[in-house]
Motif scaffolding. Structure first.
Motif, PDB file in Angstrom:
ATOM      1  N   TRP D  56       0.803  -1.235   0.000  1.00 59.59           N
ATOM      2  CA  TRP D  56       0.000   0.000   0.000  1.00 59.59           C
ATOM      3  C   TRP D  56       0.835   1.283   0.000  1.00 59.59           C
ATOM      4  O   TRP D  56       0.318   2.334  -0.383  1.00 59.59           O
ATOM      5  CB  TRP D  56      -1.005   0.010   1.154  1.00 59.59           C
ATOM      6  CG  TRP D  56      -0.405  -0.065   2.535  1.00 59.59           C
ATOM      7  CD1 TRP D  56      -0.140  -1.188   3.244  1.00 59.59           C
ATOM      8  CD2 TRP D  56      -0.019   1.028   3.369  1.00 59.59           C
ATOM      9  NE1 TRP D  56       0.391  -0.870   4.474  1.00 59.59           N
ATOM     10  CE2 TRP D  56       0.473   0.480   4.581  1.00 59.59           C
ATOM     11  CE3 TRP D  56      -0.040   2.419   3.229  1.00 59.59           C
ATOM     12  CZ2 TRP D  56       0.945   1.274   5.634  1.00 59.59           C
ATOM     13  CZ3 TRP D  56       0.430   3.213   4.274  1.00 59.59           C
ATOM     14  CH2 TRP D  56       0.912   2.630   5.460  1.00 59.59           C
ATOM     15  N   PRO D 141      -5.923   7.139  -1.342  1.00 61.62           N
ATOM     16  CA  PRO D 141      -5.726   7.323   0.099  1.00 61.62           C
ATOM     17  C   PRO D 141      -6.362   8.625   0.597  1.00 61.62           C
ATOM     18  O   PRO D 141      -6.543   9.566  -0.166  1.00 61.62           O
ATOM     19  CB  PRO D 141      -4.208   7.410   0.222  1.00 61.62           C
ATOM     20  CG  PRO D 141      -3.775   8.045  -1.061  1.00 61.62           C
ATOM     21  CD  PRO D 141      -4.720   7.496  -2.117  1.00 61.62           C
ATOM     22  N   SER D 148      -1.151   4.744  -1.582  1.00 61.21           N
ATOM     23  CA  SER D 148      -2.524   4.300  -1.793  1.00 61.21           C
ATOM     24  C   SER D 148      -3.134   3.984  -0.442  1.00 61.21           C
ATOM     25  O   SER D 148      -2.467   4.077   0.589  1.00 61.21           O
ATOM     26  CB  SER D 148      -2.595   3.087  -2.727  1.00 61.21           C
ATOM     27  OG  SER D 148      -1.919   1.977  -2.182  1.00 61.21           O
ATOM     28  N   ARG D 149      -4.396   3.641  -0.485  1.00 65.59           N
ATOM     29  CA  ARG D 149      -5.178   3.435   0.719  1.00 65.59           C
ATOM     30  C   ARG D 149      -4.686   2.246   1.540  1.00 65.59           C
ATOM     31  O   ARG D 149      -4.342   1.205   0.997  1.00 65.59           O
ATOM     32  CB  ARG D 149      -6.607   3.180   0.248  1.00 65.59           C
ATOM     33  CG  ARG D 149      -7.608   3.048   1.327  1.00 65.59           C
ATOM     34  CD  ARG D 149      -8.997   3.039   0.721  1.00 65.59           C
ATOM     35  NE  ARG D 149      -9.961   2.613   1.702  1.00 65.59           N
ATOM     36  CZ  ARG D 149     -11.264   2.820   1.601  1.00 65.59           C
ATOM     37  NH1 ARG D 149     -11.753   3.426   0.535  1.00 65.59           N
ATOM     38  NH2 ARG D 149     -12.081   2.417   2.545  1.00 65.59           N
TER      39      ARG D 149
END
Lengths: 322, 322, 322, 322
Positions: D56, D141, D148-149
């Motif tokens: 991530w 995110p 990213s999330r």
């Protein structure tokens, strides 16, 4: 397995919790330094050849009594009852049991205690009157719902968690604690031949306060270890770092037990006793009709939760050493 | 403060633990998704307009029942007794109290329950018969001393921890729980004028299972929040990360309460209820003669443990909203 | 925003890392006790009115120099270069910049250093020769890839992480560090009117080593805080517990910054300096073509990562106080 | 030990970081499920028989490429340079080395790459042009300084940390990476007979990006493992819980390496590759004049940091299996 029951009889709440343990040590000063500097405990009192200690959130005067002795041994451990009446009921039961030894006057930090002997020979006390720890200016906590100040020293152990007895006859000692004290059985190891290899009993919502495991040397009445609790598994790892830095021998761990799921670290204190730093996390046994978890011989072959085999000394090393 | 006592009368162990809570939600599907995807709970059953859920180490069929309703509200909550006989004793006491409402037949996951009303109007059930959760192939745990598989999803909440009631008369509701159910008072806020602003009661070794705090809007019978427990404070921080990523509004925290020392995170679920992800760590109230910790008006001005002021909505927002 | 670039020119690796900071304190003894007993640092040397300290994994002789002074102030901070040649290149650039102040002979723990002044007036040193910390028997680590023994005392801070300068003209000081030292810009706050409110620059894979934020009082050359790193977010929470127990005023946190995502705790040491205990976790800026993250005025209104508003004193309190 | 130097020659910063690794797997679908569901990674792209994945907080299009193949093997791994010019310099050096294989056009997520072969036969790429990962609505995110999330799924691994090569001639491969790529040597095992048993090299402030250890089977060019990083040691323990629940075989750990001090967990993915979930914490090698830590034969007998012996398969099991 007729006797594998959570409650031995009717639900009984006469015992409130494991109260303290007295360990004899041939190296009193070094043992005290270990528990104070490395485990982060504090000394409440000294009397004669004994030193009384506690973790920062133990409410009582002490949960550990260290006494100079010729050899490492567990002199006795104690339970506190839920009330004075509960103590009377337990004493009556113990007197009927044939295991009773009679009253002692008390000690630093607690009042009269009734002593009995487990079938394996361990000395146990039950008592009601306990002195609450009175913080000094140095140990007064910032929050008054905490027993004393967080020490920020060593492993910072929080409270007495449990003890582990070695026994030649696990079943007999376990049943005595269930039948006469009303403790509950939460987990148990029963081998294919029906023999009981280990039992975990409690008087409250902790998964266990006393573990009893089989002594492979066949020596009755020995002691396996005492465990102090920390809040997080990370603190168990940190304890391992601290043991490494301090030259303390790590026997086993850090790892996670399959039974009770405690994340553990086992080391030896200077007097020779095995000591565990353990993390129970938020795990509790809340169900009043919990069914004891029975582990088979086959299941125990798998080792601990994450696969580590049980260390051989776990079955043979206890105090006094043989 | 004559009535500020740990035990209201003799030690009583008739209540084993907080069993479940039923929440009405105007957004049932979204609420279910919140508790499943974000909190990491699992659905045990669906019946009519209700969905039954639990955390991965809740042993019971469910600890949360979500029911479609026109407005967010707490329909009832429930305690489980320690035995069938304990249930009879509690019902007898409740019938004498004038608060009793009578029996209901049962629900998914539990048998007959006796209902009563707190002085503030909250509906409470006491019951004995409870179905244990039966894992499916997908939820079967690797270790059989665990209620179900660790989900590795969202906040991974472990178990129901406590609920917080809003009350117009904190004292009356607190005394009802102490007098008729035998709960113990562990902490309390009493202001200079003698008014009781908050009380924390428990039936076991947890520091609290029910908190009752004053509703500043003067509306009787409302609900403040439900809390699910995680094992570590780090998991509370991780929950905050997950709320941020999920667009869930964080009302308050993460921080540490002065009272009970729970590390907390408060958010709103889609139906409008306040939900806490909380970490009690290894903290337990083991002393059978605990003295309730009394917090003064002056002390409460200091905010939470690390200095965060209490958020204003904490005194006014509850469900149903007013 | 033409000058909002990761690299000011060609990639430059002449600066290796932030080396140390010298803080003047009007309460030297108390400040030393704070950093030693509460933060868990160790004293490497004392000379005249100065005491040199380091965290347990700082490889250098010291990362913090505390010197008695009439008022809390940051005397200077220093960068170490990647090689002797890199030092020559940076000095040549600084001499051309008009910001150069010339060479000093050295100090305890390091050799000759070239001094310059940021446009806002902060004194900065660049140097190559540094003494590595030589452990004593008491501080020798068990593992030889660690600078010294884990102290198991107080907050156990690991290493110097970053400093935060206050500036009247954030942009000017930031560009000086980029243009003459070759630092990289990773994050920046630019308000709607184009004004630069904060900048975060680094010489390596850490997200930042120097933060520069706007001093709302309009006083040039002040200091905002120094940060020491711990490994986990849990240790930041534990630091908050320790501050609470020690009576140290917590100004802000624990919480998580939106910018750089550091989990933070801000307190005041006895001399008046703001000190951060921060956790960067495993976050690194590895991309050689990182695009500086630009935060807008609107975005900064949202407060920190989990919603806590920025405390007002963050914009006005610095050392020396005004 | 004349060649045991941090820098092989002048300080060189041409390589920015380990970029990606391509693993061949005989069980592509199962391998993808392992990395997605259990490790918590996300799929960036699929092309032909290949699937591209990342953690991530990996900024690049991918850090792992899984390709269907008849047997588990490491097809190649790649470094990203610090600039286009740095790539030219490295290619020139590699062409002179005799190890060069020439250019490939590129792949999903990156542009042209120059390939070479280590003396042991591993294929390595160096490249400059890399696509940054572009989040989808599902992976965007909340904080824009994050790649990213956070997935809140499985082990939630953050980023590619390092790889470990097996080699018949550790020294030759290590020197090639130092001499032609400019990597730095941070730790090394040298036995009494002068043989080099393991080496840890890096291109940045991470303690290592490539480990090379001796293959006791004498098979050249094999692969030992790939490691993905998590932020805390607690997350490594949680990963162990998740592996247990998922039926994934744990080979070794969780425990702490003496070398580099990484807290580790080693498991096998369905294709047969060894995978590590590792926590480096806040540890960094910042010193530009680091002295490589040399571990002797005697020291390595002590096992890992907390005493666990090195598992025998660590010296023999690699991919492809022999």
């Amino acid at each position: 397995m007729q006797d594998v029951r959570f409650w031995s009889g009717e639900p009984c709440f006469d015992i409130a919790h494991l109260a303290h343990v007295e360990l004899l040590t041939p190296a009193l000063d070094e043992s005290v330094r270990f528990f104070v500097d490395i485990l982060g405990m504090t000394v409440s009192a000294r009397r004669g050849n004994s030193v009384y200690l506690r973790g920062w959130d133990d409410y009582a005067h002490h949960t550990l009594k260290l006494t100079a002795g010729p050899v490492a041994a567990m002199e006795h451990f104690a339970f506190r009852t839920s009330s004075p009446e509960a103590l009377e009921r337990r004493v009556a039961a113990l007197e009927r049991s044939g295991l009773g030894l009679g009253w002692i006057e008390g000690d630093e930090g607690h009042g009269p205690a009734y002593r009995f002997r487990t079938p394996d020979g361990h000395i146990v006390e039950v008592l009601w009157e306990v002195d609450w720890y009175q913080p000094t200016p140095e140990t007064r906590p910032a929050l008054k719902n905490q027993a004393s100040r967080f020490p920020a020293r060593g492993c910072n152990v929080r409270r007495l968690d449990h003890i582990n007895l070695f026994a030649v006859d696990v079943r007999a000692s376990r049943l005595a604690l269930q039948d006469y004290l009303g403790l509950r059985l939460t987990e148990i190891i029963i081998f294919d031949d029906g023999s009981e290899k280990g039992s975990w009993v409690t008087s409250n919502n902790k998964g266990y306060e006393v573990a009893i495991t089989e002594d492979a040397t066949g020596t009755p009445g020995r002691f396996h270890h005492v465990c102090y609790a920390v809040d997080t598994r990370e603190e168990v790892l940190r304890a391992a770092d601290i043991m490494l830095e301090s030259g303390v021998r790590i026997e086993y761990g850090p790892h996670k037990h399959a039974i009770q799921q405690t994340v553990f670290l086992y080391v030896y204190e200077p007097g020779g006793h095995r000591v565990e730093i353990g993390c129970p996390g938020a795990r509790l046994v809340l169900a009043p009709d919990w069914k004891p978890v029975v582990w088979s011989q086959e299941e125990r072959k798998r080792g601990q939760a994450w696969g580590l085999p049980t260390v051989a000394t776990f079955h043979t090393y206890g105090t006094p050493p043989v």
